[in-house]
Write a protein that holds these residues in place. Sequence first.
Motif, PDB file in Angstrom:
ATOM      1  N   THR A  56       0.817  -1.212   0.000  1.00 28.42           N
ATOM      2  CA  THR A  56       0.000   0.000   0.000  1.00 28.42           C
ATOM      3  C   THR A  56       0.851   1.262   0.000  1.00 28.42           C
ATOM      4  O   THR A  56       0.335   2.361  -0.082  1.00 28.42           O
ATOM      5  CB  THR A  56      -0.936   0.052   1.227  1.00 28.42           C
ATOM      6  N   ARG A  57       2.171   1.078   0.122  1.00 24.44           N
ATOM      7  CA  ARG A  57       3.050   2.249   0.165  1.00 24.44           C
ATOM      8  C   ARG A  57       4.117   2.117  -0.919  1.00 24.44           C
ATOM      9  O   ARG A  57       4.655   1.029  -1.134  1.00 24.44           O
ATOM     10  CB  ARG A  57       3.705   2.386   1.533  1.00 24.44           C
ATOM     11  N   TYR A 153      -2.030   2.597  -4.133  1.00 24.04           N
ATOM     12  CA  TYR A 153      -1.247   3.007  -2.963  1.00 24.04           C
ATOM     13  C   TYR A 153      -2.002   4.011  -2.111  1.00 24.04           C
ATOM     14  O   TYR A 153      -2.663   4.909  -2.622  1.00 24.04           O
ATOM     15  CB  TYR A 153       0.083   3.631  -3.401  1.00 24.04           C
ATOM     16  N   MET A 156       2.367   7.505  -1.376  1.00 26.97           N
ATOM     17  CA  MET A 156       3.440   7.445  -2.371  1.00 26.97           C
ATOM     18  C   MET A 156       4.395   8.604  -2.131  1.00 26.97           C
ATOM     19  O   MET A 156       3.943   9.741  -1.963  1.00 26.97           O
ATOM     20  CB  MET A 156       2.870   7.603  -3.788  1.00 26.97           C
TER      21      MET A 156
END
Length: 375
Positions: A56-57, A153, A156
């Motif tokens: 997710t990052r 994401y 970011m």
Amino acid sequence: MSQVIENLQHLIAIPSVTGNEHNLQLHIQQELAGQGIEAFFQEGNLVVFMPGQDHTRAFIMNSHSDVVDPGDPDKWTHGPWSGEIEDGRMYGRGTSDMKAGLAASLELADRLRKRPSMPVDTWFTFVIQEETDGKGTRSFSDWFVKEGYAARYTEMVAIFTEPTHLDSLEYGHRGNYFLKASIDGQAGHASRPHELNPHAIMEMTHFMTDLEQEMAEWKKQFKGLLFSPPTITPTSLRADSTSPNRVSDHCEAIFDLRTIPQFHEAAFERVKEIAEKRGISLSLVCDPAPSGYTDPTASIIKAVQAVIPEVKLNVSQAAADLGFLTEIGVQGIIYGPGEITQAHQTNESVEVAQVERAPDLYEAIYDTWASQTDS
Ligand SMILES: [Zn+2]
């Protein structure tokens, strides 16, 4: 000699003036392959994707591989593609802007690759055409959205490895529009100018005066902000006539409009409005470059401050690639080895010790950011 310096010398030895980056891109791809890292072409850009445990990052490194023309090589005391080192500095076109940052980015990729796993999704991008219109990063940004990455994401961040001497970072820059203004007027004899309606050249000069007044308004309106106020200035003017007593029936001028995040598209709309009143038509010379802005309290900036507590925070008055990523929600900063005062200069150079320090700092910033839990 350290690995990063040796690599930098190889990068300097391959000319990569904007539009001719391909040989260098192939070299970088081979270099990465030698490290066991697969890089793929996204249009002219070279991209590395290292999936992380947390999907997710995203952490993105952005380096441009093009350089500006070195001019007359005889004016260089060390050849522009030599990479010669003297008194602790390496010389050559692109040493500071920004092959030093690119070499440091490659070194970071190598270090991360040796780890058993990556904490977050990690991207390395080696882009083309930064020195002209930012086409490379613009294209990557479009692709990143189109492929669905940007949407997947929740966070970011990006580091643009442009030279900031490693002791400061930039979290914003102005945007710009290149505009062509043109007007068709009446051709006629110069002895009866009052009969010409419109007089193309005079109308264009009135437009320029209008813009000067408008700029004075902008100066008042956007006083005290982070960025210096928007500016617009003519960069060329043209009206041809076959005879000195015949007024040209066509006049055109090119304008460079510099915008700020609060006043980007609106600035263009305002200029268009003023042009219309004068019967002047406006068109874009190329796609506009957005201004870039990342909140100074963003997690990536906190990570840099944790690693380098004395780091100075700045914004840039020039345009850069940052805006193409901040536009799609990436929190980006400009931070890298080298000196901006060296960029585009004859005898461009970079301090060797700084280049050697850069990968350690990037790695520490990466780990600090990746281990942040609240963001
Ligand atoms: Zn640059």
